[in-house]
Design a protein around this motif. Structure first.
Motif, short mmCIF file in Angstrom:
data_model
loop_
_atom_site.label_atom_id
_atom_site.label_comp_id
_atom_site.label_asym_id
_atom_site.label_seq_id
_atom_site.Cartn_x
_atom_site.Cartn_y
_atom_site.Cartn_z
N GLY A 105 36.19 10.95 -11.53
CA GLY A 105 34.86 10.45 -11.22
C GLY A 105 34.17 9.82 -12.43
N ALA A 106 32.87 9.58 -12.29
CA ALA A 106 32.10 8.84 -13.30
C ALA A 106 32.01 9.59 -14.62
CB ALA A 106 30.69 8.58 -12.76
N SER A 107 32.03 8.82 -15.72
CA SER A 107 31.84 9.42 -17.04
C SER A 107 30.83 8.63 -17.88
CB SER A 107 33.18 9.51 -17.79
OG SER A 107 33.80 8.25 -17.89
N ALA A 108 29.93 7.91 -17.22
CA ALA A 108 28.84 7.25 -17.95
C ALA A 108 28.02 8.33 -18.65
CB ALA A 108 27.97 6.45 -17.00
N LEU A 109 27.72 8.12 -19.93
CA LEU A 109 27.06 9.15 -20.71
C LEU A 109 25.68 9.49 -20.17
CD1 LEU A 109 28.05 8.30 -24.38
CD2 LEU A 109 29.33 9.47 -22.59
N GLY A 110 25.01 8.53 -19.56
CA GLY A 110 23.68 8.78 -19.03
C GLY A 110 23.65 9.75 -17.87
N GLN A 111 24.81 10.04 -17.29
CA GLN A 111 24.88 10.99 -16.18
C GLN A 111 25.14 12.42 -16.66
OE1 GLN A 111 27.49 9.59 -13.05
NE2 GLN A 111 26.72 7.49 -13.22
N GLY A 112 25.17 12.61 -17.98
CA GLY A 112 25.33 13.94 -18.53
C GLY A 112 26.65 14.13 -19.26
N ALA A 113 26.57 14.79 -20.43
CA ALA A 113 27.76 15.00 -21.24
C ALA A 113 28.78 15.90 -20.55
CB ALA A 113 27.37 15.59 -22.60
N ALA A 114 28.30 16.95 -19.85
CA ALA A 114 29.23 17.88 -19.21
C ALA A 114 30.06 17.16 -18.15
CB ALA A 114 28.46 19.04 -18.59
#
Length: 304
Positions: free
Chosen positions: A54-63
């Protein structure tokens, strides 16, 4: 043999994981707001597998970003005997590195891997397209942006300001201009040609319905109208003019970059290629690889 490009230190971040183990594998990771892809390679340069999460854009949270990065790498390592994350060096090209808070959270929570280096997804795409040599990438899909790395390893970015005020020449921009044309046609300010007819059919033929659609439309909805501009360009002068304007906007992005070879990416840029100015077309080269290849380059050259 081409000289090894040395990236400016401001263009990437070396993460400090706790493993301390010698790397036995490299993984190149390309992550954004929708999905994360990983390509695994051994130290002899053999590709061992690819994985997706799934998504790994940093704005969606580091965890979440780390969870999906590691899941994609583990998926790429399926069937690789003896694979251990602690012995894998990661090259990461992720979206959202321009936001200081999310970036700091991500860097601080680096897990137990052999080594890790982080850059933006755009710069990873440039590295992949040009095999780690100076070059640029002009992308126009839903949005638009141009990035380049010069001979000194410095990053240059033009555009990418977002669909609300920028991204000229991208799909959302084309859709918004087509929608404005439909507004004018419904008002009687311009003739209702094939493009306006198609937009009104998609968004509403009455003032109230068209206004409701327009006010609720976001980036994706506006971009969904862009294919109508291409579809009707041969029969509709306004559609043809919009494509010409979009191509000039992409020319402007390209001309603001250093004079390096340029690769194209994104469906809009590819469909507008023949409308680009001769000076832009003269710089175009076929990409050598993708953003995962660029992230692998980073893993090899910046984490060892």
């Amino acid at each position: 043999m081409q000289a090894h490009l040395r990236l400016d230190p401001s263009t990437w971040w070396a993460l400090t994981p706790a493993s301390g183990a010698r790397a036995r594998w490299w993984a190149g990771v390309d992550g954004g707001g929708t999905r994360t892809r990983a390509r695994l390679m051994d130290l002899e340069g053999r590709v061992l597998g690819e994985g997706e999460a799934g998504a790994s854009a940093l704005g969606q949270g580091a965890a979440q970003a780390w969870r999906h990065v590691l899941a994609a790498v583990e998926a790429a390592a399926q069937g690789v005997p003896g694979f251990l994350l602690a012995e894998c060096a990661l090259g990461l090209g992720l979206s959202g590195t321009g936001r200081a808070g999310p970036l700091a959270d991500f860097v601080a929570s680096c897990p137990n891997v052999a080594a890790a280096a982080l850059t933006s997804d755009g710069l990873a795409a440039v590295l992949g397209a040009h095999g780690g040599q100076p070059g640029g990438f002009l992308i126009a899909g839903t949005g638009s942006v141009a990035e380049a790395i010069d001979a000194q390893g410095q990053r240059h970015q033009v555009g990418g300001w977002g669909w609300q005020l920028g991204d000229d020449g991208g799909g959302a921009w084309l859709g918004r201009e087509a929608l404005r044309h439909a507004h004018a046609a419904l008002d009687g300010r311009v003739p209702t040609g094939p493009l306006a007819t198609a937009v009104l059919a998609a968004c509403g033929t009455a003032r109230d319905s068209l206004l409701s659609w327009s006010l609720a439309a976001g980036q994706a909805e506006l971009a969904s109208l862009a294919p109508l501009v291409f579809e009707h360009a041969a029969q509709d002068a306004t559609a043809a003019q919009l494509l010409t304007a979009a191509a000039r906007a992409l020319d402007d992005l390209a001309s603001a970059l250093p004079p390096v070879p340029l690769a194209l990416g994104g469906s809009i840029a590819e469909r507008l290629q023949d409308r680009l100015a001769p000076a832009t077309r003269a710089r175009l080269v076929a990409p050598q690889g993708d953003a995962m290849d660029g992230a692998l380059w980073l893993a090899k050259h910046s984490t060892v």
